[in-house]
Design a protein around this motif. Sequence first.
Motif, PDB file in Angstrom:
ATOM      1  N   GLU A  88     -84.052   1.778 -46.426  1.00  9.83           N
ATOM      2  CA  GLU A  88     -83.865   1.661 -44.981  1.00  9.83           C
ATOM      3  C   GLU A  88     -82.367   1.634 -44.662  1.00  9.83           C
ATOM      4  N   ILE A  89     -82.026   2.030 -43.443  1.00  6.26           N
ATOM      5  CA  ILE A  89     -80.630   2.114 -43.026  1.00  6.26           C
ATOM      6  C   ILE A  89     -80.338   1.072 -41.948  1.00  6.26           C
ATOM      7  N   VAL A  90     -79.227   0.332 -42.118  1.00  6.68           N
ATOM      8  CA  VAL A  90     -78.761  -0.620 -41.107  1.00  6.68           C
ATOM      9  C   VAL A  90     -77.290  -0.312 -40.846  1.00  6.68           C
ATOM     10  N   ILE A  91     -76.933  -0.113 -39.564  1.00  2.92           N
ATOM     11  CA  ILE A  91     -75.561   0.276 -39.217  1.00  2.92           C
ATOM     12  C   ILE A  91     -74.944  -0.755 -38.276  1.00  2.92           C
TER      13      ILE A  91
ATOM     14  N   ASP B 110     -65.439   1.065 -46.357  1.00  2.36           N
ATOM     15  CA  ASP B 110     -65.401   0.442 -47.686  1.00  2.36           C
ATOM     16  C   ASP B 110     -66.080  -0.925 -47.720  1.00  2.36           C
ATOM     17  N   LYS B 111     -66.988  -1.174 -46.767  1.00  3.13           N
ATOM     18  CA  LYS B 111     -67.719  -2.443 -46.757  1.00  3.13           C
ATOM     19  C   LYS B 111     -69.231  -2.202 -46.828  1.00  3.13           C
ATOM     20  N   ILE B 112     -69.626  -1.120 -47.462  1.00  7.20           N
ATOM     21  CA  ILE B 112     -71.061  -0.823 -47.584  1.00  7.20           C
ATOM     22  C   ILE B 112     -71.715  -1.794 -48.573  1.00  7.20           C
ATOM     23  N   LEU B 113     -72.901  -2.231 -48.224  1.00  4.46           N
ATOM     24  CA  LEU B 113     -73.670  -3.156 -49.054  1.00  4.46           C
ATOM     25  C   LEU B 113     -75.101  -2.630 -49.169  1.00  4.46           C
ATOM     26  N   ILE B 114     -75.682  -2.761 -50.346  1.00  2.23           N
ATOM     27  CA  ILE B 114     -77.084  -2.391 -50.551  1.00  2.23           C
ATOM     28  C   ILE B 114     -77.844  -3.640 -50.988  1.00  2.23           C
ATOM     29  N   SER B 115     -78.845  -4.011 -50.202  1.00  2.00           N
ATOM     30  CA  SER B 115     -79.677  -5.164 -50.582  1.00  2.00           C
ATOM     31  C   SER B 115     -80.940  -4.653 -51.265  1.00  2.00           C
TER      32      SER B 115
ATOM     33  N   VAL C 161     -93.806  -0.470 -54.987  1.00  2.00           N
ATOM     34  CA  VAL C 161     -92.763  -1.001 -54.115  1.00  2.00           C
ATOM     35  C   VAL C 161     -93.430  -1.765 -52.971  1.00  2.00           C
ATOM     36  N   ILE C 162     -93.052  -3.013 -52.800  1.00  2.75           N
ATOM     37  CA  ILE C 162     -93.606  -3.793 -51.695  1.00  2.75           C
ATOM     38  C   ILE C 162     -92.559  -4.062 -50.610  1.00  2.75           C
ATOM     39  N   LYS C 163     -91.300  -3.776 -50.927  1.00  6.17           N
ATOM     40  CA  LYS C 163     -90.245  -3.876 -49.934  1.00  6.17           C
ATOM     41  C   LYS C 163     -89.111  -2.941 -50.341  1.00  6.17           C
ATOM     42  N   LYS C 164     -88.726  -2.035 -49.459  1.00  4.53           N
ATOM     43  CA  LYS C 164     -87.669  -1.075 -49.775  1.00  4.53           C
ATOM     44  C   LYS C 164     -86.291  -1.742 -49.755  1.00  4.53           C
ATOM     45  N   PRO C 165     -85.349  -1.224 -50.561  1.00  8.45           N
ATOM     46  CA  PRO C 165     -83.958  -1.663 -50.423  1.00  8.45           C
ATOM     47  C   PRO C 165     -83.413  -1.254 -49.050  1.00  8.45           C
ATOM     48  N   LYS C 166     -82.331  -1.878 -48.647  1.00 12.16           N
ATOM     49  CA  LYS C 166     -81.656  -1.524 -47.402  1.00 12.16           C
ATOM     50  C   LYS C 166     -80.193  -1.194 -47.688  1.00 12.16           C
ATOM     51  N   VAL C 167     -79.694  -0.156 -47.045  1.00 13.51           N
ATOM     52  CA  VAL C 167     -78.290   0.211 -47.161  1.00 13.51           C
ATOM     53  C   VAL C 167     -77.606  -0.133 -45.841  1.00 13.51           C
ATOM     54  N   TYR C 168     -76.610  -1.027 -45.914  1.00  9.30           N
ATOM     55  CA  TYR C 168     -75.896  -1.480 -44.724  1.00  9.30           C
ATOM     56  C   TYR C 168     -74.551  -0.767 -44.627  1.00  9.30           C
ATOM     57  N   LEU C 169     -74.307  -0.132 -43.494  1.00  7.64           N
ATOM     58  CA  LEU C 169     -73.003   0.469 -43.224  1.00  7.64           C
ATOM     59  C   LEU C 169     -72.222  -0.455 -42.300  1.00  7.64           C
ATOM     60  N   PHE C 170     -71.198  -1.105 -42.853  1.00  8.76           N
ATOM     61  CA  PHE C 170     -70.266  -1.891 -42.052  1.00  8.76           C
ATOM     62  C   PHE C 170     -68.936  -1.140 -42.031  1.00  8.76           C
TER      63      PHE C 170
END
Length: 418
Positions: free
Chosen positions: A135-138, A70-75, A88-97
């Motif tokens: 992009e994915i960040v874990i 329950d701490k997911i963040l999307i930049s 698009v010059i920079k993709k969003p990132k999805v962070y899984l915390f």
Amino acid sequence: MSFLIIFSIMEYKTFFDSNIDPNLHEVEIVERKGIGHPDSLSDIIAEYFSNVYSRYCLDKYGVVLNHWFDKILISGGEAILKPGSSKVIKKPKVYLFGKITKIQGEGIPIRELFSDTVFKVFNSIFSLAKESMPEIVIDVNSGIGAEHLPSFYKYNPQSNACPHENVLHSNDTVFVIGYAPYSKLESYVIKLENYINSKQFKKIYPYTGYDVKVLAQRIKNDLEVTICIPIIADRINSWFLYEDSKLKILSSLYKFTETFDWKNPKINLNTKDGKEKGFLTVYGTALDKGDFGVVGRGNRFSGFISANRGETQEAYHGKNPIIHSGKLLTVIAHRVAERIYKDANIPTKVSICINNGSELKKPECIYVFLGDKSKIVRSNFINQILQDEFDKIENLSERIILNDPIKEFRSKSLLVTE
């Protein structure tokens, strides 16, 4: 996933409070964030991944291993936008915390499962191709405090040790609130957002995106609503067409609103727009132009954010569906209120408080607020509903795990009582 838990008659207190029905208030304010809003996307991804993880564990180990996501963040990303083109010059990132259970001798393919989840959510809502995915960040861990046995987040498939005890205990100190029925305004904002993001609406207005936001204000029966609807840049060739399209959309929204019999409705659309300035996006969400999304900042479990309700601040999405009190008791509070209202025709609010470590089926306090003092409600009637819903916690966990969070966002199927 079945546990035998026997407990005594539910202990609760009943109060009469005519203020719990927002329809009776002179002023009411309700907000709903649409399915493509960054906060909504964070909620949906968190819940979707919790379910994917739970089903994977059940299939492979026969038990849902401990976790919370329950701490997911999307930049947000960056894009160059103008009528008729986008880049698009920079993709969003999805962070899984979050926390996951470490498996002795092997591991769960978290990155693969999470990447697949993000793709399915973005593809389902935006029809986005894999090469356009964020992009994915874990960053997850299996840290254990001194209050748990090592097996709580360290699992050995060869042992008989189960990460959950035979009697389920709450893993947090929380209070939750549920209520029924929804007010006319609350129902309106849900139906309005669903209408704007429906297949029917998108067929007529294919240049509209899904990052819709609705903020509605009612004074007595006078309505003013502000709506934000993104326009997909590639599908509008000029600022003139952008403004013309807004007029057509506005006409459609007024026609939809007429069916609710409001007095003097006023609708504002994309109020930040100016000369050659508007809400353009690449594929229908403000994520592609820098906005952020975080679990818990979107709609409450009810499907909206209401200024008149005593809302629980618990982030429902992504929490462990077996032992997280903030998740399970939120659904139970709403279901109990719904059943009392449906059977007794009395507006109802239910508040539940539970301590960390208490048995899930024995919360410290349950308060039932009834909105009509003139109607007699027998205590055994409320008690039976409470006991019935608490008896079915294991079944509720199974329903949550098998649920589709995208469909749930639109229909609130978990509130449907038998």
